[in-house]
Design a protein around this motif. Sequence first.
Motif, short mmCIF file in Angstrom:
data_model
loop_
_atom_site.label_atom_id
_atom_site.label_comp_id
_atom_site.label_asym_id
_atom_site.label_seq_id
_atom_site.Cartn_x
_atom_site.Cartn_y
_atom_site.Cartn_z
N TYR A 23 37.23 45.29 30.24
CA TYR A 23 37.06 44.78 28.88
C TYR A 23 36.00 45.59 28.14
O TYR A 23 36.17 45.96 26.98
CB TYR A 23 36.68 43.30 28.91
N ARG A 36 33.46 40.41 25.63
CA ARG A 36 33.92 39.06 25.24
C ARG A 36 34.90 39.11 24.06
O ARG A 36 35.87 38.36 24.02
CB ARG A 36 32.74 38.17 24.89
N GLY A 39 38.12 40.29 25.41
CA GLY A 39 38.72 39.19 26.14
C GLY A 39 39.38 38.17 25.22
O GLY A 39 40.47 37.66 25.51
N SER A 43 43.26 37.18 25.30
CA SER A 43 43.72 35.82 25.53
C SER A 43 44.58 35.30 24.38
O SER A 43 45.45 34.46 24.59
CB SER A 43 42.54 34.88 25.77
N TRP A 51 48.79 43.40 30.13
CA TRP A 51 47.50 42.72 30.24
C TRP A 51 46.86 42.91 31.61
O TRP A 51 45.64 42.89 31.74
CB TRP A 51 47.66 41.23 29.94
N HIS A 56 38.03 42.78 34.70
CA HIS A 56 36.57 42.67 34.59
C HIS A 56 35.95 43.94 35.17
O HIS A 56 36.61 44.68 35.92
CB HIS A 56 36.08 41.46 35.36
N ALA A 62 41.53 38.50 35.19
CA ALA A 62 41.10 37.36 34.37
C ALA A 62 41.37 36.07 35.12
O ALA A 62 42.30 35.98 35.94
CB ALA A 62 41.84 37.37 33.03
#
Length: 105
Positions: A23, A36, A39, A43, A51, A56, A62
């Motif tokens: 990410y 974040r 992410g 999402s 995806w 991470h 995830a």
Amino acid sequence: MEPFAERVLEVVERIPPGMVMSYGDIAEYVGEGGPRQVGKVMSTWGGGVPWWRVVHADGTAAGGLLDRAMAHWLEEGTVVRGERVDMRRARWDGATRSADFQQRR
């Protein structure tokens, strides 16, 4: 969809099979946001892109997606160690072509 999200998804679509980016790698590549924020994009809109190629920083999938991600990783020949991607061997720098990567493996 906001421009940041579009740029994130464009990068994810370019990650070659068998390779991954974290990410944070993606945020650095697009020059905006952080892990974040990437992410959140994934999402919200990541279902239409590969995806499982976004992990991470430690190579883990995830939350709740390990089984599905592992199936994709194994199918694509992504180098894994246990339940995570081997980031040293599978991390994509955003420039190296897939063929160049395959020769290094």
